[in-house]
Design an enzyme around this catalytic site. Structure first.
Site, mmCIF file in Angstrom:
data_model
loop_
_atom_site.group_PDB
_atom_site.id
_atom_site.type_symbol
_atom_site.label_atom_id
_atom_site.label_comp_id
_atom_site.label_asym_id
_atom_site.label_seq_id
_atom_site.Cartn_x
_atom_site.Cartn_y
_atom_site.Cartn_z
ATOM 1 N N ASP A 175 -3.367 4.798 -2.022
ATOM 2 C CA ASP A 175 -4.775 5.355 -1.417
ATOM 3 C C ASP A 175 -5.034 6.584 -1.951
ATOM 4 O O ASP A 175 -4.980 7.696 -1.374
ATOM 5 C CB ASP A 175 -4.290 5.624 0.020
ATOM 6 C CG ASP A 175 -5.339 6.013 1.311
ATOM 7 O OD1 ASP A 175 -6.473 6.152 0.456
ATOM 8 O OD2 ASP A 175 -5.114 6.075 2.308
ATOM 9 N N TYR A 216 0.733 5.850 -0.439
ATOM 10 C CA TYR A 216 0.181 7.079 -0.605
ATOM 11 C C TYR A 216 1.147 8.037 -0.920
ATOM 12 O O TYR A 216 2.334 8.020 -0.384
ATOM 13 C CB TYR A 216 -0.651 7.258 0.921
ATOM 14 C CG TYR A 216 0.329 7.549 2.057
ATOM 15 C CD1 TYR A 216 0.587 8.835 2.404
ATOM 16 C CD2 TYR A 216 0.873 6.674 2.692
ATOM 17 C CE1 TYR A 216 1.441 8.999 3.658
ATOM 18 C CE2 TYR A 216 1.545 6.636 3.735
ATOM 19 C CZ TYR A 216 1.875 7.634 3.974
ATOM 20 O OH TYR A 216 2.742 7.991 5.233
ATOM 21 N N THR A 248 11.859 -0.122 9.045
ATOM 22 C CA THR A 248 12.551 1.446 9.066
ATOM 23 C C THR A 248 11.587 2.452 8.697
ATOM 24 O O THR A 248 10.604 2.049 8.029
ATOM 25 C CB THR A 248 13.706 1.333 8.167
ATOM 26 O OG1 THR A 248 13.482 1.158 6.855
ATOM 27 C CG2 THR A 248 15.116 0.655 8.627
ATOM 28 N N ARG A 249 11.813 3.579 9.090
ATOM 29 C CA ARG A 249 10.964 4.703 8.588
ATOM 30 C C ARG A 249 11.800 6.076 8.013
ATOM 31 O O ARG A 249 12.782 6.331 8.877
ATOM 32 C CB ARG A 249 10.093 5.303 9.768
ATOM 33 C CG ARG A 249 8.859 4.004 10.288
ATOM 34 C CD ARG A 249 8.382 4.599 11.549
ATOM 35 N NE ARG A 249 7.234 3.770 11.829
ATOM 36 C CZ ARG A 249 5.947 3.478 11.309
ATOM 37 N NH1 ARG A 249 5.723 4.284 10.320
ATOM 38 N NH2 ARG A 249 5.233 2.559 11.625
ATOM 39 N N ARG A 269 -4.542 2.565 8.095
ATOM 40 C CA ARG A 269 -4.192 3.058 6.859
ATOM 41 C C ARG A 269 -3.431 1.754 6.440
ATOM 42 O O ARG A 269 -2.689 1.163 6.955
ATOM 43 C CB ARG A 269 -3.050 4.159 7.141
ATOM 44 C CG ARG A 269 -2.400 4.389 6.097
ATOM 45 C CD ARG A 269 -1.526 5.587 5.871
ATOM 46 N NE ARG A 269 -2.136 6.860 5.054
ATOM 47 C CZ ARG A 269 -1.919 8.218 5.260
ATOM 48 N NH1 ARG A 269 -0.980 8.480 5.858
ATOM 49 N NH2 ARG A 269 -2.741 8.964 4.660
ATOM 50 N N ASP A 324 8.272 1.473 3.327
ATOM 51 C CA ASP A 324 9.346 2.192 3.927
ATOM 52 C C ASP A 324 10.146 1.265 4.739
ATOM 53 O O ASP A 324 10.943 1.760 5.678
ATOM 54 C CB ASP A 324 8.777 3.266 4.872
ATOM 55 C CG ASP A 324 7.659 2.678 5.972
ATOM 56 O OD1 ASP A 324 7.299 1.327 5.733
ATOM 57 O OD2 ASP A 324 7.157 3.243 6.882
ATOM 58 N N PRO A 329 0.960 -1.429 0.028
ATOM 59 C CA PRO A 329 -0.003 -0.100 0.094
ATOM 60 C C PRO A 329 0.954 1.203 -0.138
ATOM 61 O O PRO A 329 2.117 1.222 0.650
ATOM 62 C CB PRO A 329 -0.847 -0.052 1.290
ATOM 63 C CG PRO A 329 0.135 -1.033 2.308
ATOM 64 C CD PRO A 329 0.835 -2.047 1.495
ATOM 65 N N GLU A 369 -2.728 -7.636 11.990
ATOM 66 C CA GLU A 369 -1.830 -9.029 11.558
ATOM 67 C C GLU A 369 -2.456 -10.181 12.356
ATOM 68 O O GLU A 369 -3.163 -11.073 11.568
ATOM 69 C CB GLU A 369 -0.385 -8.880 11.927
ATOM 70 C CG GLU A 369 0.248 -7.636 11.328
ATOM 71 C CD GLU A 369 0.366 -6.539 12.012
ATOM 72 O OE1 GLU A 369 1.153 -5.493 11.619
ATOM 73 O OE2 GLU A 369 -0.421 -6.262 12.782
ATOM 74 N N ASP A 403 5.393 -3.262 3.127
ATOM 75 C CA ASP A 403 5.476 -1.627 3.026
ATOM 76 C C ASP A 403 6.673 -1.010 2.561
ATOM 77 O O ASP A 403 7.765 -1.655 2.429
ATOM 78 C CB ASP A 403 5.434 -1.229 4.545
ATOM 79 C CG ASP A 403 3.900 -1.741 5.098
ATOM 80 O OD1 ASP A 403 3.100 -2.255 4.281
ATOM 81 O OD2 ASP A 403 3.845 -1.534 6.282
#
Length: 254
Positions: free
Chosen positions: A60, A31, A238-239, A95, A125, A29, A210, A123
Site C-alpha cells: 500500500d 504496508y 492473530t495480531r 485497508r 499477520d 496486502p 467478504e 493477511d
C-alpha cells in the site's frame, strides 16, 4: 514474464512445473510498519513449504520498498511484488481492498485460465497450518473452514448438517449472507472469468467486504467444508502487538 507495474519488478511465474497440481495463488496486502518484516518472514517460512504456490504481495504505497523486494527474493518462494496505493476516496473504507483487487487484476492478466488454480487471501499477520493449503488446493468453486480468534470469539465457523452448511457461528451472522473472515475461504480461480468483475467493494460497510465478494458468485449450497467438516482450527486471526519503542535506531533493518 518479467515486467514493471507502479515501479515494481514482477518476478516470472513458471506454470509448467506440474500441470496436474493446481496452483495456489496467495494474495497478501501489506504496508510499512515496524513489524512488517517480522510478519512477512513468519508467513514466508510457512509458504516456502507449500508446493506449486505463487505469492502475490501488494504494498500500500506509490512505489515498492527495494529492501522488501530483496527479502522476497531471499525466501525461496515464487512471488510477485508490486505497489498499489489506496485510492483517496471518501467512501473507500477498507485497508487492503485496493491491493487485493490489484492482485486479482494481475492474475487475470498473467494466468492462463485453462490451468487449474485456487485463490486465497492470506493477511501477513495471521498464522496458518500447512494442512489448510493442501486441503484448499482442489477447491471446485468455494471452500470454507473455521478461523480461530476471529470476530470477538474463540473461533468463527460454518455450522454443518449432513455435510452441508446450514448456518454460521460468527459476528453479525444474521446480517451477512457469508459471515466469514478473509482467512476462512478459498476460491477456484475460474470465478474471475465466469463472474467478472470479481472485485472487492471498497465502499462496503464494515464487516461486509467478504460477503459482498462471495455474493457475486456463490451460494451456500456450493460451499465445500474443509478442515474435517469444519471441526478443526487450521487458521488463526492473530495480531502482533504494536511494539513499545522509545528509541529509534536506523543502522540495522528491523
Amino acid at each position: 514474464m518479467g515486467r514493471r507495474l507502479n515501479g515494481a519488478y514482477l518476478s516470472s511465474l513458471n506454470e509448467a512445473d506440474n500441470h496436474d497440481i493446481p496452483i495456489i495463488f496467495i494474495i497478501t496486502p501489506t504496508y510499512y510498519r515496524l513489524v512488517q518484516k517480522a510478519e512477512l518472514t513468519r508467513l514466508a517460512n510457512t509458504l516456502r513449504l507449500v508446493k506449486q504456490l505463487h505469492w502475490i504481495i501488494v504494498e500500500d504505497f506509490e512505489v515498492i520498498n527495494l529492501k522488501t523486494q530483496e527479502f522476497f527474493q531471499s525466501t525461496g518462494v515464487s512471488f510477485t511484488y508490486f505497489a498499489q496505493s489506496k485510492r483517496n476516496e471518501t467512501n473507500n473504507r477498507h485497508r487492503g481492498a485496493d491491493q487485493r483487487n490489484a492482485a486479482l487484476d494481475w492474475i487475470m492478466v498473467n494466468h492462463n485460465p485453462s490451468m487449474p488454480a485456487v485463490i486465497y487471501f492470506a493477511d501477513d499477520d495471521n498464522a496458518y497450518s500447512l494442512e489448510i493449503f493442501q486441503q484448499m488446493r482442489y477447491t471446485k468453486k468455494l471452500s470454507m473452514w473455521p478461523v480461530g480468534l476471529s470476530g470477538g470469539r474463540t473461533y468463527e465457523t460454518p455450522i454443518l448438517k449432513d455435510g452441508k452448511v446450514i448456518k454460521f457461528l460468527a459476528w453479525k451472522a444474521e446480517k451477512r449472507k457469508f459471515p466469514i473472515d478473509m482467512a476462512g475461504f478459498a476460491l477456484n480461480a475460474n470465478v474471475l472469468w465466469t463472474y467478472k468483475p470479481m472485485r472487492f467493494s471498497t465502499d462496503a460497510d464494515p464487516g461486509m467486504l467478504e460477503t459482498k465478494l462471495l455474493e457475486r458468485c456463490c451460494t451456500w449450497e456450493e460451499i465445500e467444508p474443509l478442515a474435517d467438516n469444519c471441526t478443526k482450527i487450521l487458521v488463526w486471526h492473530t495480531r502482533t502487538e504494536k511494539p513499545k519503542v522509545r528509541m529509534f535506531d536506523n543502522v540495522l533493518e528491523v
